[in-house]
Motif scaffolding. Structure first.
Motif, PDB file in Angstrom:
ATOM      1  N   PHE A  27       0.805  -1.211   0.000  1.00 16.50           N
ATOM      2  CA  PHE A  27       0.000   0.000   0.000  1.00 16.50           C
ATOM      3  C   PHE A  27       0.846   1.272   0.000  1.00 16.50           C
ATOM      4  CE2 PHE A  27      -4.442  -1.317   1.707  1.00 16.50           C
ATOM      5  CZ  PHE A  27      -4.502  -2.340   0.783  1.00 16.50           C
ATOM      6  N   GLY A  28       2.129   1.165   0.181  1.00 17.15           N
ATOM      7  CA  GLY A  28       3.001   2.335   0.159  1.00 17.15           C
ATOM      8  C   GLY A  28       3.579   2.631  -1.207  1.00 17.15           C
ATOM      9  N   ASP A  29       3.321   1.798  -2.181  1.00 17.62           N
ATOM     10  CA  ASP A  29       3.866   1.936  -3.536  1.00 17.62           C
ATOM     11  C   ASP A  29       2.762   2.452  -4.463  1.00 17.62           C
ATOM     12  OD1 ASP A  29       4.858   1.624  -6.093  1.00 17.62           O
ATOM     13  OD2 ASP A  29       5.547  -0.428  -5.791  1.00 17.62           O
ATOM     14  N   TYR A  30       2.992   3.613  -5.092  1.00 14.50           N
ATOM     15  CA  TYR A  30       1.970   4.241  -5.923  1.00 14.50           C
ATOM     16  C   TYR A  30       1.514   3.326  -7.062  1.00 14.50           C
ATOM     17  CZ  TYR A  30      -0.606   7.693  -8.588  1.00 14.50           C
ATOM     18  OH  TYR A  30      -1.601   8.352  -9.247  1.00 14.50           O
ATOM     19  N   ALA A  31       2.443   2.633  -7.717  1.00 14.13           N
ATOM     20  CA  ALA A  31       2.076   1.738  -8.827  1.00 14.13           C
ATOM     21  C   ALA A  31       1.194   0.591  -8.333  1.00 14.13           C
ATOM     22  CB  ALA A  31       3.326   1.198  -9.503  1.00 14.13           C
ATOM     23  N   GLU A  32       1.535   0.060  -7.171  1.00 20.42           N
ATOM     24  CA  GLU A  32       0.715  -1.004  -6.582  1.00 20.42           C
ATOM     25  C   GLU A  32      -0.686  -0.475  -6.264  1.00 20.42           C
ATOM     26  OE1 GLU A  32       1.310  -4.335  -5.601  1.00 20.42           O
ATOM     27  OE2 GLU A  32       3.095  -4.212  -6.852  1.00 20.42           O
ATOM     28  N   LEU A  33      -0.745   0.718  -5.661  1.00 22.63           N
ATOM     29  CA  LEU A  33      -2.049   1.310  -5.329  1.00 22.63           C
ATOM     30  C   LEU A  33      -2.882   1.531  -6.577  1.00 22.63           C
ATOM     31  CD1 LEU A  33      -1.015   3.854  -2.591  1.00 22.63           C
ATOM     32  CD2 LEU A  33      -2.537   1.907  -2.297  1.00 22.63           C
ATOM     33  N   ASN A  34      -2.249   1.979  -7.658  1.00 21.91           N
ATOM     34  CA  ASN A  34      -2.969   2.205  -8.902  1.00 21.91           C
ATOM     35  C   ASN A  34      -3.591   0.903  -9.400  1.00 21.91           C
ATOM     36  OD1 ASN A  34      -3.990   3.323 -11.215  1.00 21.91           O
ATOM     37  ND2 ASN A  34      -2.054   3.325 -12.301  1.00 21.91           N
ATOM     38  N   ARG A  35      -2.829  -0.191  -9.356  1.00 21.31           N
ATOM     39  CA  ARG A  35      -3.381  -1.486  -9.778  1.00 21.31           C
ATOM     40  C   ARG A  35      -4.540  -1.907  -8.872  1.00 21.31           C
ATOM     41  NH1 ARG A  35       1.947  -2.322 -11.036  1.00 21.31           N
ATOM     42  NH2 ARG A  35       2.532  -3.374  -9.120  1.00 21.31           N
ATOM     43  N   MET A  36      -4.416  -1.605  -7.573  1.00 19.41           N
ATOM     44  CA  MET A  36      -5.488  -1.991  -6.652  1.00 19.41           C
ATOM     45  C   MET A  36      -6.723  -1.117  -6.839  1.00 19.41           C
ATOM     46  SD  MET A  36      -3.506  -3.032  -3.173  1.00 19.41           S
ATOM     47  CE  MET A  36      -1.868  -2.329  -3.287  1.00 19.41           C
ATOM     48  N   PHE A  37      -6.527   0.195  -7.065  1.00 20.52           N
ATOM     49  CA  PHE A  37      -7.661   1.099  -7.254  1.00 20.52           C
ATOM     50  C   PHE A  37      -8.420   0.807  -8.543  1.00 20.52           C
ATOM     51  CE2 PHE A  37      -5.664   4.362  -4.334  1.00 20.52           C
ATOM     52  CZ  PHE A  37      -6.656   4.249  -3.372  1.00 20.52           C
ATOM     53  N   THR A  38      -7.727   0.293  -9.537  1.00 21.02           N
ATOM     54  CA  THR A  38      -8.376  -0.026 -10.813  1.00 21.02           C
ATOM     55  C   THR A  38      -8.818  -1.493 -10.866  1.00 21.02           C
ATOM     56  OG1 THR A  38      -6.221  -0.434 -11.822  1.00 21.02           O
ATOM     57  CG2 THR A  38      -7.154   1.779 -12.082  1.00 21.02           C
ATOM     58  N   PHE A  39      -8.775  -2.176  -9.741  1.00 18.83           N
ATOM     59  CA  PHE A  39      -9.223  -3.567  -9.572  1.00 18.83           C
ATOM     60  C   PHE A  39      -8.467  -4.545 -10.472  1.00 18.83           C
ATOM     61  CE2 PHE A  39     -12.861  -1.082  -8.063  1.00 18.83           C
ATOM     62  CZ  PHE A  39     -12.916  -1.563  -6.772  1.00 18.83           C
ATOM     63  N   GLN A  40      -7.242  -4.184 -10.887  1.00 21.75           N
ATOM     64  CA  GLN A  40      -6.381  -5.132 -11.576  1.00 21.75           C
ATOM     65  C   GLN A  40      -5.783  -6.100 -10.551  1.00 21.75           C
ATOM     66  OE1 GLN A  40      -3.503  -3.052 -14.024  1.00 21.75           O
ATOM     67  NE2 GLN A  40      -4.988  -1.428 -14.379  1.00 21.75           N
ATOM     68  N   ASP A  41      -5.771  -5.665  -9.311  1.00 21.16           N
ATOM     69  CA  ASP A  41      -5.268  -6.451  -8.188  1.00 21.16           C
ATOM     70  C   ASP A  41      -6.297  -6.298  -7.064  1.00 21.16           C
ATOM     71  OD1 ASP A  41      -3.933  -7.450  -5.966  1.00 21.16           O
ATOM     72  OD2 ASP A  41      -2.022  -6.532  -6.491  1.00 21.16           O
ATOM     73  N   LEU A  42      -6.822  -7.395  -6.559  1.00 18.68           N
ATOM     74  CA  LEU A  42      -7.904  -7.336  -5.584  1.00 18.68           C
ATOM     75  C   LEU A  42      -7.433  -7.272  -4.136  1.00 18.68           C
ATOM     76  CD1 LEU A  42     -10.485  -9.795  -7.155  1.00 18.68           C
ATOM     77  CD2 LEU A  42     -10.470  -7.305  -7.224  1.00 18.68           C
ATOM     78  N   VAL A  75     -19.639  14.612   6.714  1.00 20.19           N
ATOM     79  CA  VAL A  75     -19.210  13.316   6.195  1.00 20.19           C
ATOM     80  C   VAL A  75     -19.079  13.319   4.672  1.00 20.19           C
ATOM     81  CG1 VAL A  75     -19.887  10.894   5.925  1.00 20.19           C
ATOM     82  CG2 VAL A  75     -20.019  11.976   8.161  1.00 20.19           C
ATOM     83  N   VAL A  76     -20.084  13.783   3.963  1.00 18.51           N
ATOM     84  CA  VAL A  76     -20.047  13.715   2.502  1.00 18.51           C
ATOM     85  C   VAL A  76     -18.962  14.623   1.919  1.00 18.51           C
ATOM     86  CG1 VAL A  76     -21.372  14.092   0.376  1.00 18.51           C
ATOM     87  CG2 VAL A  76     -22.422  12.910   2.323  1.00 18.51           C
ATOM     88  N   PRO A  77     -18.901  15.925   2.288  1.00 25.00           N
ATOM     89  CA  PRO A  77     -17.808  16.728   1.729  1.00 25.00           C
ATOM     90  C   PRO A  77     -16.430  16.219   2.183  1.00 25.00           C
ATOM     91  CG  PRO A  77     -19.139  18.038   3.259  1.00 25.00           C
ATOM     92  CD  PRO A  77     -19.812  16.730   3.088  1.00 25.00           C
ATOM     93  N   GLY A  78     -16.356  15.733   3.407  1.00 30.29           N
ATOM     94  CA  GLY A  78     -15.083  15.183   3.889  1.00 30.29           C
ATOM     95  C   GLY A  78     -14.669  13.961   3.100  1.00 30.29           C
ATOM     96  N   ALA A  79     -15.626  13.096   2.787  1.00 35.79           N
ATOM     97  CA  ALA A  79     -15.332  11.891   2.008  1.00 35.79           C
ATOM     98  C   ALA A  79     -14.872  12.251   0.594  1.00 35.79           C
ATOM     99  CB  ALA A  79     -16.560  10.996   1.949  1.00 35.79           C
ATOM    100  N   VAL A  80     -15.497  13.269   0.009  1.00 36.18           N
ATOM    101  CA  VAL A  80     -15.097  13.701  -1.337  1.00 36.18           C
ATOM    102  C   VAL A  80     -13.670  14.249  -1.313  1.00 36.18           C
ATOM    103  CG1 VAL A  80     -15.552  15.402  -3.163  1.00 36.18           C
ATOM    104  CG2 VAL A  80     -17.445  14.109  -2.144  1.00 36.18           C
ATOM    105  N   LEU A  81     -13.362  15.102  -0.329  1.00 38.03           N
ATOM    106  CA  LEU A  81     -12.003  15.646  -0.222  1.00 38.03           C
ATOM    107  C   LEU A  81     -10.983  14.543   0.066  1.00 38.03           C
ATOM    108  CD1 LEU A  81     -12.674  18.922   1.773  1.00 38.03           C
ATOM    109  CD2 LEU A  81     -11.870  18.733  -0.591  1.00 38.03           C
ATOM    110  N   PHE A  82     -11.333  13.625   0.953  1.00 35.35           N
ATOM    111  CA  PHE A  82     -10.445  12.519   1.294  1.00 35.35           C
ATOM    112  C   PHE A  82     -10.150  11.672   0.056  1.00 35.35           C
ATOM    113  CE2 PHE A  82      -9.602   8.216   2.848  1.00 35.35           C
ATOM    114  CZ  PHE A  82      -8.623   8.458   3.795  1.00 35.35           C
ATOM    115  N   GLY A  83     -11.194  11.312  -0.683  1.00 35.88           N
ATOM    116  CA  GLY A  83     -11.012  10.500  -1.887  1.00 35.88           C
ATOM    117  C   GLY A  83     -10.212  11.216  -2.960  1.00 35.88           C
ATOM    118  N   THR A  84     -10.449  12.515  -3.114  1.00 37.19           N
ATOM    119  CA  THR A  84      -9.684  13.304  -4.093  1.00 37.19           C
ATOM    120  C   THR A  84      -8.212  13.336  -3.716  1.00 37.19           C
ATOM    121  OG1 THR A  84     -11.636  14.658  -4.541  1.00 37.19           O
ATOM    122  CG2 THR A  84      -9.493  15.557  -5.196  1.00 37.19           C
ATOM    123  N   GLY A  85      -7.940  13.589  -2.442  1.00 36.08           N
ATOM    124  CA  GLY A  85      -6.546  13.598  -1.988  1.00 36.08           C
ATOM    125  C   GLY A  85      -5.890  12.247  -2.141  1.00 36.08           C
ATOM    126  N   TRP A  86      -6.639  11.179  -1.867  1.00 32.18           N
ATOM    127  CA  TRP A  86      -6.096   9.831  -2.000  1.00 32.18           C
ATOM    128  C   TRP A  86      -5.760   9.556  -3.464  1.00 32.18           C
ATOM    129  CZ3 TRP A  86      -8.457   5.289   1.221  1.00 32.18           C
ATOM    130  CH2 TRP A  86      -7.620   4.190   1.170  1.00 32.18           C
TER     131      TRP A  86
END
Length: 138
Positions: A27-42, A75-86
């Motif tokens: 989870f600390g590797d951006y490339a790994e996270l990208n694969r996980m966020f795009t469901f290439q890696d579950l 909660v909703v605006p916080g979740a949107v900001l959190f997800g955008t930052g992530w």
């Protein structure tokens, strides 16, 4: 009633376990996270599903009952900001700390962004929103 020391010790142990797990599953590797966020890696999906299962068991063992209530206004605006930052930084606020600990110094920019974001949230909350004190994180 649980003592503060026992709660602190439990938080330290679970925090160390989480940090160890997060750093060793990629989870600390951006490339790994990208694969996980795009469901290439579950792994991310399965990790979060496992975490939900563990916390359900822990709540049952500790007999913690939560009554569902109204969703807090932040909660909703916080979740949107959190997800955008992530999405921009490649991780939640804990990931840059893991990246810095692993020697990836550009993550310091994200850590600074988290601190600035929290301060801006507190300022905007005090000036415009007047939500409760805990709504801006740290």
């Amino acid at each position: 009633m649980r003592t503060r020391g026992a709660i602190l010790l439990a938080n330290i142990i679970t925090g160390l376990a989480l940090g160890y797990t997060v750093s060793h599953i990629g989870f600390g590797d951006y490339a790994e996270l990208n694969r996980m966020f795009t469901f290439q890696d579950l792994r991310m999906f399965l990790t979060f599903a496992g975490a939900v299962g563990i916390i359900v068991c822990a709540f049952a063992l500790l007999r913690i009952r939560r009554t569902p209530g109204r969703i807090h206004a932040g909660v909703v605006p916080g979740a949107v900001l959190f997800g955008t930052g992530w999405a921009i930084s490649g991780g939640c606020p804990a990931i840059p700390i893991i990246q810095v600990a692993g020697g990836y110094l550009p993550a310091l920019v994200t850590v600074v962004g988290v601190v600035v974001g929290i301060r801006l949230c507190r300022w905007a909350n005090a000036r415009y929103f007047h939500l409760d004190r805990g709504s801006c994180g740290l």
